[in-house]
Write a protein that holds these residues in place. Structure first.
Motif, short mmCIF file in Angstrom:
data_model
loop_
_atom_site.label_atom_id
_atom_site.label_comp_id
_atom_site.label_asym_id
_atom_site.label_seq_id
_atom_site.Cartn_x
_atom_site.Cartn_y
_atom_site.Cartn_z
N THR A 7 0.66 -1.35 0.15
CA THR A 7 -0.04 0.01 -0.10
C THR A 7 0.71 1.19 0.13
O THR A 7 0.72 2.38 -0.91
N GLY A 50 -8.14 4.06 -5.86
CA GLY A 50 -8.77 2.94 -6.26
C GLY A 50 -7.04 1.76 -6.10
O GLY A 50 -7.72 0.53 -5.24
N GLY A 51 -6.97 2.48 -6.03
CA GLY A 51 -5.00 2.07 -5.88
C GLY A 51 -5.38 1.46 -4.89
O GLY A 51 -4.64 0.43 -4.56
N LYS A 54 -7.26 -1.01 -3.22
CA LYS A 54 -7.26 -2.16 -4.08
C LYS A 54 -6.33 -2.96 -3.01
O LYS A 54 -5.78 -4.67 -2.69
N ARG A 55 -5.08 -2.19 -2.90
CA ARG A 55 -3.61 -2.68 -2.77
C ARG A 55 -4.25 -3.30 -0.61
O ARG A 55 -2.97 -3.73 -0.15
N LYS A 59 -12.95 -4.13 0.46
CA LYS A 59 -14.30 -4.45 0.14
C LYS A 59 -15.07 -3.23 0.41
O LYS A 59 -15.45 -3.06 1.96
N SER A 90 -12.25 7.57 -3.70
CA SER A 90 -12.62 5.82 -4.74
C SER A 90 -14.25 5.62 -4.74
O SER A 90 -14.77 4.94 -6.11
N SER A 200 -6.96 -6.19 5.40
CA SER A 200 -8.17 -5.84 4.41
C SER A 200 -9.37 -6.17 4.97
O SER A 200 -9.10 -6.94 6.61
#
Length: 241
Positions: A7, A50-51, A54-55, A59, A90, A200
């Motif tokens: 990240t 957004g990137g 994602k990393r 969700k 995002s 996450s």
């Protein structure tokens, strides 16, 4: 540790590309309307955020985007964690700036984007700066730009909704723009609740129905509590609660 490394590597590794794109965007500024330029500028932070998300492997579930009105609005959100801004950038398609502490100015590239996004910088230790941040935000809204504010002032870290500072009501009233409340939940589980290591998590973003200038004017001194209670109710409706 792996998610943290991925990240933060992306966070700072993307900045040289962002700098090049910012230079390109600025060259187009005079050829575009204010709304077109805002959308163009917003596209890069949205992609970057957004990137990042994602990393983290998180969700993000977003509801209520149909509640986004045309024209400038004051977004008012609860503040759970450091990932609130990446999540909202995002997730919310409507371009917006936000009020940020002045320390962000020490980072490379990011402050330059924030200026183009119509963000407002605040020195929490200086009362004059706090007053100026209010007037600057009003000016941004009057000029047609949406702004996000966290009236709790500091992160709750998932420990429940804190009291709302009422200054945002003056901003909305003087700028004559609707307030769009946002209820965000789960961001503290990405970082703050893990000894600042990135994990996450499931995050929810609820864009609530706008509160019109007439509605919060009629609420008077109870207007700030009205906004807070709607966010609190939305957070309380989640299955985990």
């Amino acid at each position: 540790m792996i998610k943290s490394a991925q990240t933060f590597s992306y966070l700072f590794g993307y900045l040289p590309f962002a700098a090049k794109n910012l230079a390109k965007f600025k060259k187009q500024k005079d050829k575009l309307s204010a709304s077109e330029y805002s959308r163009l500028i917003h596209s890069e932070p949205q992609k970057w955020a957004g990137g990042i998300m994602k990393r983290t492997g998180s969700k993000v579930t977003v509801t209520g985007l149909e509640n986004l009105p045309e024209g400038p609005v004051l977004f008012v959100s609860n503040h759970e964690g450091n990932f609130d801004i990446p999540v909202l950038l995002s997730s919310i398609p409507k371009p917006f700036g936000f009020i940020s502490k002045k320390e962000v100015n020490k980072l490379p590239i990011i402050p330059s984007y924030m200026e183009e996004m119509n963000c407002v910088f605040l020195d929490r230790t200086d009362r004059r700066s706090a007053f100026k941040s209010i007037t600057d935000t009003i000016d941004k809204l009057k000029a047609g730009h949406s702004v996000l504010i966290f009236p709790e002032g500091t992160r709750s870290k998932g420990n429940g909704l804190q009291e709302f500072k009422s200054g945002f009501m003056r901003i909305a009233k003087d700028a004559q723009v609707p307030i769009v409340p946002i209820a965000i939940e789960g961001t503290s589980r990405i970082m703050e609740n893990n000894n600042n290591r990135i994990h996450s998590a499931a995050v929810t973003v609820q864009v609530l129905e706008p509160i019109s200038t007439q509605e919060f004017s009629e609420a008077g001194a109870k207007a700030a509590q009205l906004v807070r209670s709607r966010i609190e109710q939305a957070l309380g409706s989640l299955p985990s609660n």
